[in-house]
Design a protein around this motif. Structure first.
Motif: not given
Length: 477
Positions: A204-208, A217-224, A313-318
Motif C-alpha cells: 500500500a505504501d508503494l501506491f500511496n 512506510t509499510i514494514v512487512p512483518r512475517k509470522g510463522e 505501519e510505523r505509526e502503529r495505527d490503521f
C-alpha cells in the motif's frame, strides 16, 4: 471511466467492494494474483479479537470493537462459520499481574464487554490444559474465530453478485492523477476511475507514494504458524494468548472453526515483501513459546506450517482516509492485526467515505445474503442420499481427509468468482487441507479443474504464475 477502482482483493478490499456495491456505482477490484485472498489475508490466525489490545482512541481500537460486534451478522448473511469461543491472556508472574489490569481497563475504555481477571481453580475450569505456572488470566468472552479464506471469498462473491467487477492477474505498475480522476496502469491494460481505494496490504505504501508527497512506510512483518491435526482440535476451548509485546500479540494457541488446532505466529520485520517461506528457527520458536502456555501441546500432531506477512505501519495505527494532496485517492493502509476482525467495519467506513465524495445513492435492490457450498459431510443421511441421487458427483469423494466430493469441487469452480487454481479449490472447499496435505487428492482436483476450465493440466497452477505442477512436455522437447 469507472467510479471506483479498489487495489487489492484481500479481506479489506473485498469488504470495501461489498459495502460499495450497495451504492449506484461502477466498481472494479484489481489484484495481481489469480484469486481473492492470496496475500496477507490468506495466512493469519483467523481470530476475531475482543479489542483490549489496541490503544484507546485509535482507529484500531474503534474498528476492532465495531468489527467484532458486526461479525456475527456478517457471518450469517454470508453463510460462513463463526464462533464466539472467547479468549484469554495469560500471566505467569506477580510482576506481570499489573499488565492484565492495564489490558482490562484499556479494553473497557475501548468498549469491550465482559472482561474479567480470573484466578485460582476457575482458570482450569475454563481452560483445563493451560500450564500450572499460570497465575491469572484476562478472560474476554467476546473473542471469536472465523475462517479468513471463507470470509474473504464470501465478501468478494457478494460484491460480484451486486455488480462489482474483479480483474485478477492484473498487477498495478503506475498510478497517475488526471484532471477528473486517476489512470491506473497495469500489466493487463489501463484503468481509469474518479476515485481510487488503496487496499494493497504490504504494498500500500508503494501506491500511496506514487501520488502523494506525504510518504507512507509499510514494514512487512512475517509470522510463522503451525497447523495441527483435527485430533488435537479440542485441546483448548478458547484462544490462548500470552501478554503482548512491542511486535504484536505473541504466540497463541487456538482452535479453528474447522476443528484443527493452530499455534503461532512469530513476529519478524523483514525487507522482502514476497518472503513467506517458513524457517526451522521460526517453527522452533512457535513450538517453544506455545509450550510455555501449555506443556501438553500435542506438537507431534503438526500437519503443516505456513507463514504470512502483516502490513505494519510505523505509526502503529490503521491509515484510513483521503491522501491530503491527492483528492480522490483513499488509503486503507497499515492494516495489520486486528485487520481481519476490523474488516466489516472498515468496509462500511471506507464505502461511506467514498460515497460521500462521489455523491452516490444507495441501490434499492442490493442483495446482502449469499449462500455458501453445502457439504455432504454436514448433511443427514436422507439429505445426502437425495443430493447424490440428483447428481452422482456428490457421491465421489476426492479428498478423503476432509471428505470433499467432486460435486463440491464443481460448486467451487462454477460459483461466482469461482476457483481457477488448486489453492482456489482448497480455500473454498478444504480439499487438500487435511492430514495428507493434498498428497492424494491433488491429481484428481487437477483433472477436474482442467476438464471444467477446458485447459491442459500443464496450465493448472497451485497459486499463481510459475506454480505449475506439471511440466509442459512440448517445452521440454
Amino acid at each position: 471511466m469507472m467510479d471506483v477502482i479498489i487495489i487489492g482483493a484481500g479481506v479489506i478490499g473485498s469488504s470495501i467492494a461489498r459495502e460499495l456495491s450497495r451504492y449506484q456505482l461502477d466498481i472494479c477490484v484489481l489484484d495481481k494474483e489469480p484469486d481473492v485472498c492470496c496475500g496477507t489475508s490468506k495466512a493469519n490466525s483467523g481470530i476475531v479479537h475482543a479489542g483490549h489490545d489496541a490503544k484507546p482512541g485509535t482507529l484500531k481500537a474503534r474498528l476492532n470493537v465495531l468489527g467484532n460486534q458486526m461479525m456475527e451478522e456478517t457471518a450469517r448473511e454470508l453463510d460462513i462459520p463463526f464462533k464466539r469461543n472467547g479468549s484469554i491472556v495469560l500471566c505467569f508472574s506477580e510482576s506481570e499481574a499489573g499488565r492484565l489490569e492495564v489490558l482490562k481497563k484499556q479494553g473497557e475504555q475501548n468498549g469491550v464487554k465482559g472482561l474479567r481477571v480470573v484466578t485460582g481453580s476457575e482458570m482450569k475450569e475454563i481452560e483445563p490444559n493451560i500450564s500450572d505456572k499460570v497465575l491469572a488470566f484476562l478472560y474476554a468472552p467476546t473473542g471469536g474465530i472465523v475462517c479468513p479464506f471463507e470470509l474473504t471469498a464470501a465478501m468478494a462473491e457478494n460484491a460480484f453478485a451486486n455488480g462489482a467487477a474483479f480483474y485478477f492477474n492484473t498487477q498495478v505498475k503506475e498510478i497517475k492523477k488526471m484532471g477528473n480522476g486517476y489512470r491506473v496502469a497495469t500489466d493487463n491494460g489501463d484503468f481509469e476511475a474518479k476515485l481510487v481505494i488503496n487496499a494493497a496490504g504490504v504494498n500500500a505504501d508503494l501506491f500511496n507514494n506514487m501520488v502523494s508527497s506525504k510518504k507512507l512506510t509499510i514494514v512487512p512483518r512475517k509470522g510463522e504458524y503451525c497447523l495441527l491435526d483435527k485430533k488435537a482440535g479440542d485441546f483448548v476451548n478458547t484462544t490462548v494468548f500470552q501478554l503482548p509485546t512491542n511486535l504484536g500479540k505473541g504466540v497463541l494457541i487456538t482452535p479453528t472453526v474447522h476443528g484443527n488446532l493452530m499455534i503461532g505466529p512469530t513476529a519478524e520485520n523483514i525487507i522482502d515483501r514476497e518472503d513467506t517461506a517458513t524457517t526451522a528457527e521460526g517453527i522452533a520458536q512457535v513450538i517453544d513459546k506455545a509450550l510455555k502456555s501449555s506443556e501438553k501441546v500435542p506438537v507431534r500432531q503438526v500437519i503443516t506450517s505456513f507463514a504470512g506477512l502483516r502490513a505494519h505501519e510505523r505509526e502503529r495505527d490503521f491509515v484510513i482516509g483521503e491522501a491530503e494532496d491527492a483528492p480522490g485517492f483513499i488509503n486503507v493502509a497499515g492494516i495489520d492485526s486486528p485487520g481481519l476482525t476490523s474488516a466489516p467495519a472498515i468496509g462500511v467506513m471506507v464505502s461511506e467515505m467514498a460515497a460521500k465524495i462521489l455523491k452516490a445513492e444507495k441501490k434499492t435492490d442490493f442483495q446482502a445474503e449469499r449462500k455458501g457450498i453445502r457439504f455432504i459431510r454436514d448433511m443427514d443421511i436422507e439429505e445426502a442420499y437425495a443430493k447424490i441421487a440428483a447428481n452422482p458427483a456428490y457421491g465421489r469423494v476426492v479428498c478423503r481427509c476432509e471428505t470433499i466430493t467432486e460435486g463440491e469441487i464443481l460448486d467451487a469452480i462454477h460459483r461466482p468468482l469461482g476457483a481457477q487454481t488448486l489453492d482456489g479449490v482448497k480455500r473454498r472447499t478444504r480439499a487438500g487441507m487435511g492430514r495428507c496435505q493434498a498428497g492424494f487428492c491433488s491429481p484428481r482436483v487437477m483433472e477436474i479443474l482442467a476438464r471444467e476450465l477446458d485447459i491442459p493440466q500443464e496450465n493448472i497452477v497451485k497459486s499463481g504464475q510459475g506454480s505449475n505442477l506439471i511440466a509442459d512436455s512440448k517445452r521440454e522437447g
